[in-house]
Design an enzyme around this catalytic site. Structure first.
Site, PDB file in Angstrom:
ATOM      1  N   ASN A 132       0.854  -1.183   0.019  1.00 14.32           N
ATOM      2  CA  ASN A 132      -0.094  -0.161  -0.005  1.00 14.32           C
ATOM      3  C   ASN A 132       0.911   1.194  -0.044  1.00 14.32           C
ATOM      4  O   ASN A 132       2.216   1.095   0.006  1.00 14.32           O
ATOM      5  CB  ASN A 132      -1.116   0.010   1.135  1.00 14.32           C
ATOM      6  CG  ASN A 132      -0.258  -0.208   2.552  1.00 14.32           C
ATOM      7  OD1 ASN A 132       0.514   0.906   2.960  1.00 14.32           O
ATOM      8  ND2 ASN A 132      -0.374  -1.222   3.323  1.00 14.32           N
TER       9      ASN A 132
ATOM     10  N   ASP B 252      -5.142  -6.249   4.955  1.00 15.24           N
ATOM     11  CA  ASP B 252      -6.290  -7.078   5.631  1.00 15.24           C
ATOM     12  C   ASP B 252      -6.120  -8.388   5.190  1.00 15.24           C
ATOM     13  O   ASP B 252      -6.696  -9.422   5.685  1.00 15.24           O
ATOM     14  CB  ASP B 252      -7.525  -6.205   5.344  1.00 15.24           C
ATOM     15  CG  ASP B 252      -7.679  -4.865   6.007  1.00 15.24           C
ATOM     16  OD1 ASP B 252      -7.176  -5.045   7.133  1.00 15.24           O
ATOM     17  OD2 ASP B 252      -8.366  -4.004   5.530  1.00 15.24           O
TER      18      ASP B 252
HETATM   19  N1  CTP Z   1      -5.063  -2.676  11.777  1.00 15.96           N
HETATM   20  C1  CTP Z   1      -4.319  -3.775  12.306  1.00 15.96           C
HETATM   21  N2  CTP Z   1      -4.366  -5.050  11.632  1.00 15.96           N
HETATM   22  C2  CTP Z   1      -5.051  -5.155  10.707  1.00 15.96           C
HETATM   23  C3  CTP Z   1      -5.763  -3.900   9.999  1.00 15.96           C
HETATM   24  C4  CTP Z   1      -5.493  -2.689  10.563  1.00 15.96           C
HETATM   25  O1  CTP Z   1      -3.546  -3.449  13.449  1.00 15.96           O
HETATM   26  N3  CTP Z   1      -5.099  -6.241  10.060  1.00 15.96           N
HETATM   27  C5  CTP Z   1      -4.934  -1.480  12.473  1.00 15.96           C
HETATM   28  C6  CTP Z   1      -4.106  -0.361  11.756  1.00 15.96           C
HETATM   29  O2  CTP Z   1      -2.762  -0.233  12.218  1.00 15.96           O
HETATM   30  C7  CTP Z   1      -4.997   1.070  12.210  1.00 15.96           C
HETATM   31  C8  CTP Z   1      -6.393   0.337  12.367  1.00 15.96           C
HETATM   32  O3  CTP Z   1      -6.205  -1.086  12.498  1.00 15.96           O
HETATM   33  O4  CTP Z   1      -4.541   1.520  13.457  1.00 15.96           O
HETATM   34  C9  CTP Z   1      -7.167   0.777  11.301  1.00 15.96           C
HETATM   35  O5  CTP Z   1      -6.787   0.546  10.116  1.00 15.96           O
HETATM   36  P1  CTP Z   1      -7.577   0.698   8.937  1.00 15.96           P
HETATM   37  O6  CTP Z   1      -6.810   0.226   7.818  1.00 15.96           O
HETATM   38  O7  CTP Z   1      -8.180   2.124   8.796  1.00 15.96           O
HETATM   39  O8  CTP Z   1      -8.943  -0.359   8.960  1.00 15.96           O
HETATM   40  P2  CTP Z   1      -9.317  -1.838   9.018  1.00 15.96           P
HETATM   41  O9  CTP Z   1      -9.460  -2.234  10.085  1.00 15.96           O
HETATM   42  O10 CTP Z   1      -8.588  -2.127   7.907  1.00 15.96           O
HETATM   43  O11 CTP Z   1     -10.860  -1.333   8.525  1.00 15.96           O
HETATM   44  P3  CTP Z   1     -11.437  -1.234   7.060  1.00 15.96           P
HETATM   45  O12 CTP Z   1     -10.606  -1.960   6.060  1.00 15.96           O
HETATM   46  O13 CTP Z   1     -12.706  -1.673   7.334  1.00 15.96           O
HETATM   47  O14 CTP Z   1     -11.418   0.303   6.825  1.00 15.96           O
END
Ligand code: CTP
Length: 401
Positions: free
Chosen positions: A209, A278
């Site tokens: 990313n 994710d």
């Molecule tokens: N995060 C994490 N582990 C993951 C995904 C995200 O610890 N597998 C943490 C990131 O470091 C950040 C927070 O969760 O502090 C939110 O990350 P974000 O990418 O905005 O959210 P997601 O949980 O991925 O939610 P979505 O994809 O639904 O927006």
């Protein structure tokens, strides 16, 4: 407020040098012991006698003048001050600092000192925007030199623009803030995650990313500045590790997960600034995938959500999450804060210009479970990090002297 603090004020040769008198006077009034070093050019703009009288100490200009006491004066000063402030800092002095030139008293002290350095640039706006000056400032920032201003407005050369030295009252405020908060998080252990994880597809390709890691690195720096023992669990980036911060390098979300979970029980605060993938490819091919001329299907499987897992197991730790959003910023962020059980969430609209991935600046909102919300204007990522650090100190129950 500054009783017991020793500050070296460096003055270089620009028209704003006359304002250094007010800086010195304000620092003295707050109780600081002030020493002054001037470049030769600065003495053309303001008399050493003025600064000697205001600081109540001898002013240093020449490298080889008769010593006032029996020690190597530039080394003695370099070692004994709590902070060095250069105001004004000309483009020339910043360039010398960036490459490490030491050809007069001030530039030699700047090279010899291990004390925190602040610079307040002052110059014509074209000189300020020149890529040489901007690159020099960037180099200095990565070495933890704190840059104050400059302001925008009327310039002595008769034009309007960026490059005016910040007002003495502002400069002194920043210094006071730093010197009174430098022990704020002493004895605390902090962990910051940073950068974008890389999920391998085969030996040469990965899913990644756009995260640069800058926000997480700035947070680690800000925590370290306040005395916290700081660990950075970092996905791949080219950024230099901030002074006295320990880096644990990881590549994938799973590796980040394992490193963070191992450290978590020992931590007082964990800040998850990393952009964690994710999903990861189900298969990591052992050989480079060859093109077939048809569509390629890659099956992705979910990665662990590190933050959500920490939210479930946390005891006394303060947990801070980030929400990088492209729509419905506050609503999505509030939902994330509840789902992941964090104590504070930094909401970041990554579609805004000057905000988010790759940018040097950011504009964020801090959200808290009790409904409190702080909207910060767009600012440098290090300044955002320092605001964040002060909020964390509040959550840990420590406040400034
Ligand atoms: N995060 C994490 N582990 C993951 C995904 C995200 O610890 N597998 C943490 C990131 O470091 C950040 C927070 O969760 O502090 C939110 O990350 P974000 O990418 O905005 O959210 P997601 O949980 O991925 O939610 P979505 O994809 O639904 O927006």
């Amino acid at each position: 407020m500054l009783r017991g603090k020793k500050i070296l004020v460096g003055v270089s040769g620009g028209i704003a040098a006359y304002k250094s008198a007010e800086v010195v006077s304000r620092l003295r009034k707050l109780g600081a012991e002030v020493h002054v070093a001037m470049t030769k050019g600065a003495t053309e703009f303001i008399a050493p006698l003025t600064l000697r009288t205001l600081s109540m100490n001898p002013v240093h200009v020449e490298m080889f003048e008769e010593p006032k006491r029996w020690n190597v004066e530039h080394i003695a000063l370099a070692e004994h001050v709590d902070a060095v402030l250069v105001a004004p800092a000309t483009a020339n002095l910043l360039a010398k600092m960036a490459v490490g030139i030491a050809d007069d008293f001030l530039s030699t002290v700047l090279l010899a000192t291990r004390a925190p350095i602040f610079v307040a640039p002052a110059m014509n706006h074209a000189m300020f925007h020149h890529s040489a000056t901007q690159q020099n400032l960037e180099t200095l920032r990565t070495r933890s030199v704190r840059v104050i201003g400059p302001d925008t407005g009327f310039q002595a050369c008769g034009t309007d623009g960026d490059g005016r030295m910040s007002e003495p009252v502002e400069i002194v405020k920043i210094l006071v803030d730093f010197l009174t908060s430098s022990k704020l998080l002493e004895g605390k252990k902090a962990l910051v995650t940073a950068g974008g994880t890389q999920e391998p597809l085969d030996p040469v390709r990965y899913l990644g990313n756009r995260s640069s890691g800058r926000m997480g690195y700035a947070i680690a720096q800000a925590l370290q500045e306040a005395g916290a023992e700081t660990i950075l669990v970092s996905a791949p980036t080219d950024l230099p590790v901030p002074h006295e911060v320990k880096r644990i390098s990881v590549m994938t979300a799973q590796e980040m997960h394992d490193a963070v979970l191992e450290q978590f029980p020992k931590m007082d605060v964990v800040i998850k600034a990393a952009a964690v993938a994710d999903y990861r490819p189900k298969e990591n091919a052992s050989q480079k995938i060859k093109k077939q001329g048809t569509s390629l299907w890659v099956e992705l499987v979910p990665n662990p959500d590190i933050l959500a897992e920490l939210g479930k197991i946390k005891s006394t730790q303060i947990l801070v999450g980030f929400a990088a959003e492209t729509e419905n910023l506050i609503a999505n962020a509030q939902d994330k804060m509840r789902r992941k059980n964090v104590d504070m969430l930094v909401a970041n609209d990554v579609t805004r210009p000057g905000s988010g991935f790759g940018s040097f600046t950011n504009s964020v909102s801090f959200l808290f479970p009790d409904g409190r919300r702080i909207d910060l204007p767009q600012m440098n990522k290090l300044e955002v990090a320092r605001h964040l650090r002060d909020e964390i100190a509040g959550l840990l129950g420590v406040t400034k002297e």
